[in-house]
Design an enzyme around this catalytic site. Structure first.
Site, PDB file in Angstrom:
ATOM      1  N   ARG A 101      -8.324  -0.707   4.904  1.00 37.01           N
ATOM      2  CA  ARG A 101      -7.523   0.336   4.260  1.00 37.01           C
ATOM      3  C   ARG A 101      -6.181  -0.229   3.793  1.00 37.01           C
ATOM      4  NH1 ARG A 101      -7.183   6.028   7.189  1.00 37.01           N
ATOM      5  NH2 ARG A 101      -5.891   6.294   5.335  1.00 37.01           N
TER       6      ARG A 101
ATOM      7  N   ILE B 103       7.896   7.078  17.039  1.00 43.41           N
ATOM      8  CA  ILE B 103       7.453   7.815  15.842  1.00 43.41           C
ATOM      9  C   ILE B 103       6.151   8.563  16.074  1.00 43.41           C
ATOM     10  CG2 ILE B 103       6.889   7.626  13.380  1.00 43.41           C
ATOM     11  CD1 ILE B 103       9.730   6.681  13.879  1.00 43.41           C
TER      12      ILE B 103
ATOM     13  N   ARG C  44       0.200  14.157  13.005  1.00 43.87           N
ATOM     14  CA  ARG C  44       0.694  13.989  11.634  1.00 43.87           C
ATOM     15  C   ARG C  44       0.784  15.321  10.868  1.00 43.87           C
ATOM     16  NH1 ARG C  44      -1.272   8.357   9.424  1.00 43.87           N
ATOM     17  NH2 ARG C  44       0.778   8.444   8.459  1.00 43.87           N
ATOM     18  N   PRO C  45       1.533  16.262  11.365  1.00 43.38           N
ATOM     19  CA  PRO C  45       1.658  17.560  10.697  1.00 43.38           C
ATOM     20  C   PRO C  45       2.352  17.437   9.340  1.00 43.38           C
ATOM     21  CG  PRO C  45       3.265  17.344  12.466  1.00 43.38           C
ATOM     22  CD  PRO C  45       2.384  16.143  12.554  1.00 43.38           C
ATOM     23  N   ILE C  46       2.319  18.528   8.575  1.00 42.12           N
ATOM     24  CA  ILE C  46       3.030  18.514   7.282  1.00 42.12           C
ATOM     25  C   ILE C  46       3.993  19.705   7.199  1.00 42.12           C
ATOM     26  CG2 ILE C  46       1.241  17.247   6.011  1.00 42.12           C
ATOM     27  CD1 ILE C  46       0.434  19.986   4.792  1.00 42.12           C
ATOM     28  N   ASP C  47       4.462  20.162   8.344  1.00 40.25           N
ATOM     29  CA  ASP C  47       5.366  21.321   8.365  1.00 40.25           C
ATOM     30  C   ASP C  47       6.621  21.108   7.520  1.00 40.25           C
ATOM     31  OD1 ASP C  47       5.700  19.370  10.482  1.00 40.25           O
ATOM     32  OD2 ASP C  47       7.369  20.595  11.181  1.00 40.25           O
TER      33      ASP C  47
ATOM     34  N   ASP D 232       4.937   0.464  12.107  1.00 43.47           N
ATOM     35  CA  ASP D 232       3.729  -0.179  11.574  1.00 43.47           C
ATOM     36  C   ASP D 232       3.612  -1.645  11.982  1.00 43.47           C
ATOM     37  OD1 ASP D 232       3.857   1.656   8.415  1.00 43.47           O
ATOM     38  OD2 ASP D 232       3.215   2.227  10.426  1.00 43.47           O
TER      39      ASP D 232
ATOM     40  N   CYS E 102      -4.797  11.529  12.687  1.00 44.50           N
ATOM     41  CA  CYS E 102      -5.638  10.342  12.874  1.00 44.50           C
ATOM     42  C   CYS E 102      -5.395   9.884  14.308  1.00 44.50           C
ATOM     43  CB  CYS E 102      -5.270   9.273  11.856  1.00 44.50           C
ATOM     44  SG  CYS E 102      -3.577   8.759  11.994  1.00 44.50           S
TER      45      CYS E 102
ATOM     46  N   ARG F  15      -4.381  10.644   4.765  1.00 47.83           N
ATOM     47  CA  ARG F  15      -3.183  11.483   4.833  1.00 47.83           C
ATOM     48  C   ARG F  15      -2.297  11.290   3.622  1.00 47.83           C
ATOM     49  NH1 ARG F  15       0.824  14.016   7.989  1.00 47.83           N
ATOM     50  NH2 ARG F  15       2.847  13.686   7.048  1.00 47.83           N
TER      51      ARG F  15
ATOM     52  N   LYS G 129       0.854  -1.201   0.000  1.00 49.35           N
ATOM     53  CA  LYS G 129       0.000   0.000   0.000  1.00 49.35           C
ATOM     54  C   LYS G 129       0.885   1.246   0.000  1.00 49.35           C
ATOM     55  CE  LYS G 129      -1.501   1.450   4.235  1.00 49.35           C
ATOM     56  NZ  LYS G 129      -1.269   2.837   4.623  1.00 49.35           N
ATOM     57  N   ASN G 130       1.943   1.224   0.858  1.00 42.21           N
ATOM     58  CA  ASN G 130       2.742   2.438   1.054  1.00 42.21           C
ATOM     59  C   ASN G 130       3.741   2.693  -0.064  1.00 42.21           C
ATOM     60  OD1 ASN G 130       1.221   2.724   3.304  1.00 42.21           O
ATOM     61  ND2 ASN G 130       2.839   2.193   4.755  1.00 42.21           N
TER      62      ASN G 130
HETATM   63  C1  EPZ Z   1       4.268   6.755   6.196  1.00 45.46           C
HETATM   64  O1  EPZ Z   1       3.471   7.792   6.736  1.00 45.46           O
HETATM   65  C2  EPZ Z   1       3.374   5.526   6.176  1.00 45.46           C
HETATM   66  N1  EPZ Z   1       2.193   5.770   5.361  1.00 45.46           N
HETATM   67  C3  EPZ Z   1       2.936   5.181   7.588  1.00 45.46           C
HETATM   68  O2  EPZ Z   1       2.210   3.965   7.524  1.00 45.46           O
HETATM   69  C4  EPZ Z   1       4.186   4.956   8.449  1.00 45.46           C
HETATM   70  O3  EPZ Z   1       3.785   4.723   9.784  1.00 45.46           O
HETATM   71  C5  EPZ Z   1       5.082   6.194   8.393  1.00 45.46           C
HETATM   72  O4  EPZ Z   1       5.411   6.496   7.022  1.00 45.46           O
HETATM   73  C6  EPZ Z   1       6.378   5.987   9.164  1.00 45.46           C
HETATM   74  O5  EPZ Z   1       7.037   4.865   8.672  1.00 45.46           O
HETATM   75  C7  EPZ Z   1       2.305   5.757   4.013  1.00 45.46           C
HETATM   76  O6  EPZ Z   1       3.370   5.574   3.465  1.00 45.46           O
HETATM   77  C8  EPZ Z   1       1.032   5.986   3.243  1.00 45.46           C
HETATM   78  P1  EPZ Z   1       6.232  10.241   8.212  1.00 45.46           P
HETATM   79  P2  EPZ Z   1       3.994   9.330   6.689  1.00 45.46           P
HETATM   80  O7  EPZ Z   1       6.099  11.495   7.452  1.00 45.46           O
HETATM   81  O8  EPZ Z   1       4.781   9.547   5.477  1.00 45.46           O
HETATM   82  C9  EPZ Z   1       6.230  13.424  11.681  1.00 45.46           C
HETATM   83  C10 EPZ Z   1       0.456   2.469   7.923  1.00 45.46           C
HETATM   84  O9  EPZ Z   1       0.058   1.923   8.965  1.00 45.46           O
HETATM   85  N2  EPZ Z   1       6.136  14.453  10.651  1.00 45.46           N
HETATM   86  O10 EPZ Z   1       7.430   9.386   8.020  1.00 45.46           O
HETATM   87  O11 EPZ Z   1       2.830  10.194   6.960  1.00 45.46           O
HETATM   88  C11 EPZ Z   1       4.971  12.572  11.790  1.00 45.46           C
HETATM   89  O12 EPZ Z   1       4.001  13.213  12.586  1.00 45.46           O
HETATM   90  C12 EPZ Z   1       0.826   3.937   7.940  1.00 45.46           C
HETATM   91  O13 EPZ Z   1       0.603   1.885   6.815  1.00 45.46           O
HETATM   92  C13 EPZ Z   1       6.198  15.785  11.020  1.00 45.46           C
HETATM   93  O14 EPZ Z   1       6.342  16.112  12.190  1.00 45.46           O
HETATM   94  O15 EPZ Z   1       4.941   9.334   7.966  1.00 45.46           O
HETATM   95  C14 EPZ Z   1       5.493  11.306  12.431  1.00 45.46           C
HETATM   96  O16 EPZ Z   1       5.595  11.498  13.823  1.00 45.46           O
HETATM   97  C15 EPZ Z   1       0.584   4.578   9.287  1.00 45.46           C
HETATM   98  N3  EPZ Z   1       6.105  16.742  10.071  1.00 45.46           N
HETATM   99  C16 EPZ Z   1       6.906  11.182  11.856  1.00 45.46           C
HETATM  100  O17 EPZ Z   1       7.238  12.491  11.331  1.00 45.46           O
HETATM  101  C17 EPZ Z   1       5.967  16.434   8.738  1.00 45.46           C
HETATM  102  O18 EPZ Z   1       5.901  17.356   7.907  1.00 45.46           O
HETATM  103  C18 EPZ Z   1       7.022  10.187  10.715  1.00 45.46           C
HETATM  104  O19 EPZ Z   1       6.034  10.549   9.759  1.00 45.46           O
HETATM  105  C19 EPZ Z   1       5.899  15.068   8.375  1.00 45.46           C
HETATM  106  C20 EPZ Z   1       5.996  14.100   9.341  1.00 45.46           C
END
Ligand code: EPZ
Length: 457
Positions: free
Chosen positions: A436, A363, A155-158, A341, A150, A126, A56-57
């Site tokens: 999902r 995480i 899950r911010p996007i900063d 995960d 969620c 997201r 999926k990812n």
């Molecule tokens: C991906 O999410 C995966 N989803 C998640 O899988 C997985 O848990 C995650 O990576 C970590 O491995 C998909 O690929 C669709 P991140 P993503 O950006 O990209 C923080 C599942 O169960 N962060 O690596 O959204 C964030 O809050 C899902 O399949 C910021 O602070 O994860 C988190 O604490 C759940 N600011 C950490 O970084 C940002 O701008 C890692 O998030 C972006 C992220």
């Protein structure tokens, strides 16, 4: 790291009170199906083969990457999951032509006539934020809602926004939506934390930018490598995917061409790891096929050390559950560390292990909500703090009369595992979350000998 200690029982009560069972906000996009699961009461009777779907990812990002192309992109080994359906719907809404045919998907981006993402669809997933990079880079504007958090975290996007600004985009936030515009130029971007989505999105945005982009402190997940390799086969120049530094030579707006090359979705390492943990608990003998054991080295290593019988071959993992196995501490970490995960599924495994161990979720700040389900069934789990729990085993699990709730995808799988370990019949609500990311979970489990039924909501 907190020392494991015998915290008084009231901690468990506090744990439940502190994280009240989250009433899932049902939206019309979600089915209200549930699972009814007959527990095996610890009998290690599951046996047979389970075939792993495409990741999926990975496929969600490859679908977003099609926006960078001037022709039709074909994808294969695509899982039939809710998130794929939802991203297809988002792409269709902006004008792309999307055709599903079993495990095959084709996306023609040439009809895209809007860069405004549907709020309801994109807020509920997201991963839709990954689309913003290719759209901004190709069309020089994009509007999208702040992706909702969620249950597992805000899950911010900063980091995405910071990267876009570094590449020259104007970013405005109006009425709960980001409005971004501008011609992207190459830049040097340092992620202050490793972000999978941030790495992928900015890597894709950089492909059409003017000049070279260097991304530093990147996430190194195999899914990122898979997308980068495909884009390179179609004309991109991405170096370093899978390492902390990725360099992308921009094409100054010149689109990629697939020229008939097909994106083959890599095996879902999290689905494979989920079944490996289930097998470690309840398998007479299970063979996990169409997977890549090399993507699960840390889990295989830890399970073997705890006494689980595991054999690997190219493309497959065979697991047999021993009469007993030892507990072990877990600290989730970006790839190649222990995947967040797989944390929830591993917690269910640890409830049956000999001994006690701390699970440290580094995480996400809210990834223990599923523990409520395990506590209701009799697990011995104590909250040390919002990111650390102490799991003691083995604990006899009994089905609870009250329905269990699935709060997120991986916690849902972990709750299914617990219901299968338990004595008695359990009902798990809101399995939309499981759908999902797991294709036909009940069918795969039934094929291994589990008694699980889907009740249509
Ligand atoms: C991906 O999410 C995966 N989803 C998640 O899988 C997985 O848990 C995650 O990576 C970590 O491995 C998909 O690929 C669709 P991140 P993503 O950006 O990209 C923080 C599942 O169960 N962060 O690596 O959204 C964030 O809050 C899902 O399949 C910021 O602070 O994860 C988190 O604490 C759940 N600011 C950490 O970084 C940002 O701008 C890692 O998030 C972006 C992220």
């Amino acid at each position: 790291m907190l020392k494991a200690q015998n915290l008084p029982i009231f901690h468990i009560t506090r744990f439940i009170c502190k994280s009240p069972s989250i009433r899932v906000q049902w939206t019309p996009l979600m089915t209200k199906d549930s699972f009814v699961i007959q527990g095996l009461a610890g009998k290690k009777s599951l046996k047979g083969d389970v075939f792993i779907n495409g990741a999926k990812n990975a496929v969600l990002k490859a679908m977003a990457a099609t926006v960078l192309f001037d022709d039709v992109v074909a994808l294969d080994n695509v899982p039939d999951t809710e998130d794929v359906k939802k991203l297809s719907a988002i792409l269709k809404k902006i004008g792309a032509k999307v055709v599903h045919d079993g495990k095959k998907l084709s996306i023609d981006p040439r009809g895209i006539s809007s860069t405004c993402l549907d709020p309801e669809l994109s807020e509920s997933m997201r991963a839709s934020v990954v689309l913003t990079g290719p759209l901004l880079s190709r069309f020089r504007n994009v509007t999208f809602p702040a992706p909702g958090g969620c249950v597992i975290g805000t899950r911010p996007i900063d980091l995405f926004i910071e990267g876009y600004k570094k590449m020259g985009a104007d970013v405005d936030f109006q009425k709960d939506a980001y409005v971004m515009s501008g011609k992207l130029a190459g830049a040097e971007i340092f992620f202050n934390i490793q972000t999978v989505g941030g790495t992928e999105t900015l890597m894709m945005a950089a492909v059409l930018a003017e000049g070279t982009t260097v991304l530093k402190n990147c996430a190194m997940e195999p899914e990122i490598v898979s997308v980068a390799e495909y884009l390179n086969s179609c004309g991109a120049e991405i170096v370093g995917a899978g390492t902390p530094t990725i360099t992308i030579k921009g094409r100054a707006g010149k689109l990629l061409s697939s020229a008939g090359k097909v994106y083959i979705t890599p095996p879902d390492r999290i689905e494979a790891g989920s079944f490996l943990l289930l097998g470690a608990l309840l398998a007479e003998k299970i063979t996990i096929k169409d997977c890549n054991p090399l993507h699960l080295e840390v889990l295989i290593h830890m399970l073997k050390n705890s006494g689980v019988h595991i054999e690997t071959a190219p493309g497959s993992i065979t697991v047999k559950s021993p009469d007993s196995f030892r507990s072990f501490a877990i600290r989730t970490h970006e790839y190649p560390g222990f995947p967040t995960d797989l944390q929830s599924q591993a917690v269910t495994f640890l409830t049956q292990a000999e001994g006690e161990a701390i699970v440290f979720e580094t995480i996400y700040e809210g990834r223990f909500k599923f523990v409520q389900n395990l506590l209701k069934m009799g697990a011995h789990i104590t909250e040390m703090n919002p990111r650390e729990i102490l799991v003691k085993g083995p604990a006899k699990l009994k089905a609870t009369q009250k329905d269990l709730e699935s709060f997120d995808l991986r916690g849902g799988f972990a709750s299914v595992m617990a219901a299968l370990v338990a004595e008695g019949t359990s009902t798990l609500q809101n399995i939309y979350y499981i759908d999902r990311g797991y294709e036909n979970l009940e069918g795969k489990l039934a094929a291994l000998g589990a008694d699980i039924k889907r009740i249509k909501g």
